[in-house]
Design a protein around this motif. Structure first.
Motif, PDB file in Angstrom:
ATOM      1  N   ALA A 186      27.727  51.044  47.292  1.00 34.19           N
ATOM      2  CA  ALA A 186      27.485  49.861  46.465  1.00 34.19           C
ATOM      3  C   ALA A 186      26.604  50.214  45.276  1.00 34.19           C
ATOM      4  O   ALA A 186      26.837  49.755  44.147  1.00 34.19           O
ATOM      5  CB  ALA A 186      26.832  48.759  47.296  1.00 34.19           C
ATOM      6  N   ASP A 203      22.804  42.438  48.343  1.00 32.29           N
ATOM      7  CA  ASP A 203      23.369  41.245  48.971  1.00 32.29           C
ATOM      8  C   ASP A 203      24.587  41.643  49.790  1.00 32.29           C
ATOM      9  O   ASP A 203      25.130  42.751  49.625  1.00 32.29           O
ATOM     10  CB  ASP A 203      23.743  40.213  47.915  1.00 32.29           C
ATOM     11  CG  ASP A 203      23.958  38.830  48.499  1.00 32.29           C
ATOM     12  OD1 ASP A 203      23.599  38.629  49.678  1.00 32.29           O
ATOM     13  OD2 ASP A 203      24.471  37.947  47.791  1.00 32.29           O
ATOM     14  N   LYS A 219      28.599  52.254  42.713  1.00 31.56           N
ATOM     15  CA  LYS A 219      29.516  51.393  41.966  1.00 31.56           C
ATOM     16  C   LYS A 219      28.769  50.635  40.880  1.00 31.56           C
ATOM     17  O   LYS A 219      29.224  50.536  39.730  1.00 31.56           O
ATOM     18  CB  LYS A 219      30.209  50.414  42.918  1.00 31.56           C
ATOM     19  CG  LYS A 219      31.188  49.474  42.235  1.00 31.56           C
ATOM     20  CD  LYS A 219      31.832  48.529  43.234  1.00 31.56           C
ATOM     21  CE  LYS A 219      32.787  47.563  42.548  1.00 31.56           C
ATOM     22  NZ  LYS A 219      33.405  46.616  43.517  1.00 31.56           N
ATOM     23  N   GLU A 220      27.594  50.091  41.224  1.00 35.20           N
ATOM     24  CA  GLU A 220      26.809  49.329  40.252  1.00 35.20           C
ATOM     25  C   GLU A 220      26.247  50.224  39.161  1.00 35.20           C
ATOM     26  O   GLU A 220      26.343  49.911  37.969  1.00 35.20           O
ATOM     27  CB  GLU A 220      25.672  48.592  40.969  1.00 35.20           C
ATOM     28  CG  GLU A 220      24.640  47.946  40.054  1.00 35.20           C
ATOM     29  CD  GLU A 220      25.204  46.842  39.181  1.00 35.20           C
ATOM     30  OE1 GLU A 220      24.518  46.460  38.207  1.00 35.20           O
ATOM     31  OE2 GLU A 220      26.329  46.364  39.468  1.00 35.20           O
ATOM     32  N   LYS A 264      28.408  40.110  50.815  1.00 35.44           N
ATOM     33  CA  LYS A 264      29.407  39.081  50.566  1.00 35.44           C
ATOM     34  C   LYS A 264      29.983  38.570  51.883  1.00 35.44           C
ATOM     35  O   LYS A 264      29.747  39.142  52.947  1.00 35.44           O
ATOM     36  CB  LYS A 264      30.530  39.648  49.688  1.00 35.44           C
ATOM     37  CG  LYS A 264      30.072  40.039  48.290  1.00 35.44           C
ATOM     38  CD  LYS A 264      31.254  40.499  47.446  1.00 35.44           C
ATOM     39  CE  LYS A 264      30.827  40.841  46.038  1.00 35.44           C
ATOM     40  NZ  LYS A 264      31.959  41.281  45.189  1.00 35.44           N
ATOM     41  N   ARG A 314      22.951  45.067  42.519  1.00 33.66           N
ATOM     42  CA  ARG A 314      22.842  44.687  41.110  1.00 33.66           C
ATOM     43  C   ARG A 314      21.565  45.286  40.533  1.00 33.66           C
ATOM     44  O   ARG A 314      20.479  45.068  41.053  1.00 33.66           O
ATOM     45  CB  ARG A 314      22.821  43.170  40.954  1.00 33.66           C
ATOM     46  CG  ARG A 314      22.568  42.694  39.536  1.00 33.66           C
ATOM     47  CD  ARG A 314      23.771  42.895  38.654  1.00 33.66           C
ATOM     48  NE  ARG A 314      24.814  41.913  38.913  1.00 33.66           N
ATOM     49  CZ  ARG A 314      26.003  41.936  38.352  1.00 33.66           C
ATOM     50  NH1 ARG A 314      26.321  42.910  37.511  1.00 33.66           N
ATOM     51  NH2 ARG A 314      26.903  41.008  38.639  1.00 33.66           N
ATOM     52  N   THR A 372      31.309  42.935  52.379  1.00 30.62           N
ATOM     53  CA  THR A 372      31.176  43.957  51.342  1.00 30.62           C
ATOM     54  C   THR A 372      29.734  43.994  50.850  1.00 30.62           C
ATOM     55  O   THR A 372      29.128  42.953  50.609  1.00 30.62           O
ATOM     56  CB  THR A 372      32.110  43.656  50.158  1.00 30.62           C
ATOM     57  OG1 THR A 372      33.454  43.593  50.611  1.00 30.62           O
ATOM     58  CG2 THR A 372      31.983  44.726  49.078  1.00 30.62           C
ATOM     59  N   ARG A 373      29.196  45.191  50.714  1.00 36.87           N
ATOM     60  CA  ARG A 373      27.833  45.325  50.216  1.00 36.87           C
ATOM     61  C   ARG A 373      27.824  45.218  48.693  1.00 36.87           C
ATOM     62  O   ARG A 373      28.689  45.787  48.023  1.00 36.87           O
ATOM     63  CB  ARG A 373      27.224  46.663  50.626  1.00 36.87           C
ATOM     64  CG  ARG A 373      26.584  46.679  51.999  1.00 36.87           C
ATOM     65  CD  ARG A 373      27.536  46.324  53.109  1.00 36.87           C
ATOM     66  NE  ARG A 373      27.024  46.698  54.427  1.00 36.87           N
ATOM     67  CZ  ARG A 373      27.674  46.508  55.548  1.00 36.87           C
ATOM     68  NH1 ARG A 373      28.878  45.949  55.532  1.00 36.87           N
ATOM     69  NH2 ARG A 373      27.135  46.876  56.698  1.00 36.87           N
ATOM     70  N   LYS A 374      26.845  44.474  48.186  1.00 35.73           N
ATOM     71  CA  LYS A 374      26.738  44.229  46.753  1.00 35.73           C
ATOM     72  C   LYS A 374      25.377  44.699  46.255  1.00 35.73           C
ATOM     73  O   LYS A 374      24.348  44.430  46.869  1.00 35.73           O
ATOM     74  CB  LYS A 374      26.911  42.731  46.467  1.00 35.73           C
ATOM     75  CG  LYS A 374      26.636  42.306  45.033  1.00 35.73           C
ATOM     76  CD  LYS A 374      27.722  42.750  44.091  1.00 35.73           C
ATOM     77  CE  LYS A 374      27.484  42.198  42.685  1.00 35.73           C
ATOM     78  NZ  LYS A 374      28.509  42.647  41.728  1.00 35.73           N
TER      79      LYS A 374
END
Length: 394
Positions: free
Chosen positions: A175, A219, A178-179, A221, A229, A225-227
């Motif tokens: 995650a 966070d 990706k960010e 979802k 930011r 899915t791991r988020k």
């Protein structure tokens, strides 16, 4: 008010922009209350004074029958010098400042050593205790959020990597990658210097830059899915109010647009622009010390922001201006007179008849109203322009 005049203005950072008369009027009206009184933006307390009517410490208490002393509840005889965001200042009665900004006034009284005066002693301790309770509850609530949907939620990059190691799979690491793969365009390394040198003013390139911290928030979802930011701590900067204003399409405009679509048999399309702020330049002079989330090769090094990062006070306004220019210059839309966030463009239906397409913008969410069967033309135009913006159509 219906005024079609357009004014060219210069922003505080020297950038030029065009604003409709309706926008200027709306901004002016937003600074007034219902009775036409100006709403001043509080910046800080810079002074105080008392006159002969103020009670002395000997006169500020009432002795009860049991011998205990009780503070008299009075604010008489005190004036507070308040500084506003526009750099002006005024002497305001203590009771008015206490009602509007009690915490700031209590902190100022303690720092100035006047908190034991009768006009302050009866309420300052209560305000400070209440502030501490609120802060304690906020911190407790945040740090107690350790799980979501049964998944442990980390508080920083190091904890995220530790969780992955314990779980045996790089959920959070993926995650973050990706960010940061998208967010890395927001900053660049300043070579041949250390954070200590920048803080001491020994790096000419960063003269006038403010230091902040950046971090990752995590966070989970609903599909587990791991988020992640990457955000900036915008509370550490002091940005002029005019630099932060960013309008959005009004609810009335959206309702009218839906009515127009229904009456004219138009299709309603929507899209969300991914990582919207990262498409806009950073208006503030910001640098930060890179953390683990920026990669092992940058940890501890000096980086400066070049794109509008989530969390900065000016990011919303910077994104709106950049997107507004893109809509007008590259897509050929024109902002409406009554709502500058609703755009229109003359188009042709598949049967050859002419009509107007509508584009409504709410930060990074967009609605497009166009005739049925116009999809191929829409995609062809997008292909010719290039994939400048990352958006998902729905």
């Amino acid at each position: 008010m219906l005024d079609t005049q357009e004014y060219e203005i210069e922003l505080e950072d020297g950038e030029m922009d065009k604003i409709l008369a309706n926008q200027i009027a709306a901004n002016l009206y937003s600074q007034l209350d219902d009775e036409g009184r100006e709403i001043m933006s509080f910046k800080g307390i810079i002074g105080h004074k008392r006159d002969g009517s103020a009670l002395s410490q000997e006169e500020g208490f009432i002795e009860l029958r049991n011998g205990q002393k009780k503070c008299k509840k009075t604010t008489k005889g005190w004036k507070i010098l308040v500084e506003w965001r526009d750099e002006s200042s005024d002497w305001i009665d203590l009771k008015d400042v206490k009602e509007a900004n009690p915490v700031e006034l209590a902190e100022y009284a303690i720092q100035s050593g006047i908190h034991n005066e009768p006009a302050f002693a009866w309420w300052v301790p209560y305000v400070i205790r209440k502030r501490e309770r609120i802060i304690a509850k906020t911190k407790t609530k945040y740090w107690r959020t350790t799980h979501k949907y049964g998944v442990r939620v980390p508080k920083n990059a190091a904890e995220a990597l530790r969780f992955d190691k314990e779980d045996g799979f790089p959920y959070w690491e993926n995650a973050m990658k990706k960010e940061m793969g998208k967010a890395k365009v927001a900053y660049e390394e300043v070579p041949d210097c250390t954070p200590e040198q920048v803080r001491k003013g020994k790096v000419p390139e960063l003269t006038g830059f403010q230091e902040i911290t950046c971090h990752i928030i995590f966070d989970v979802k609903m599909d587990f899915t791991r988020k992640a930011r990457f955000v900036a701590n915008g509370s550490m900067t002091d940005t002029p109010i005019g630099l932060c204003y960013s309008s959005v399409v009004s609810r009335d405009s959206v309702r009218i647009a839906f009515l127009v679509a229904a009456l004219n048999d138009l299709e309603v399309l929507s899209c969300d622009i991914g990582n919207a702020y990262l498409n806009a330049p950073c208006r503030e002079k910001i640098w930060f010390k890179a953390g683990l989330e920026c990669g092992n090769e940058l940890v501890g090094k000096v980086c400066k922001l070049i794109r509008a990062l989530y969390g900065l006070k000016s990011s919303g306004a910077s994104w709106r201006k950049m997107f507004k220019d893109h809509i007008q210059q590259h897509l050929g839309f024109t902002p409406s007179i009554t709502d500058p966030d609703m755009y229109y463009r003359k188009a042709k239906r598949p049967d050859g008849s002419m009509y107007y397409e509508l584009l409504l913008v709410y930060v990074d969410d967009v609605l497009l109203l166009q005739a049925w069967g116009s999809h191929n033309t829409h995609h062809a135009n997008r292909k010719r322009r290039g994939n400048r913006l990352d958006y998902t159509r729905s």
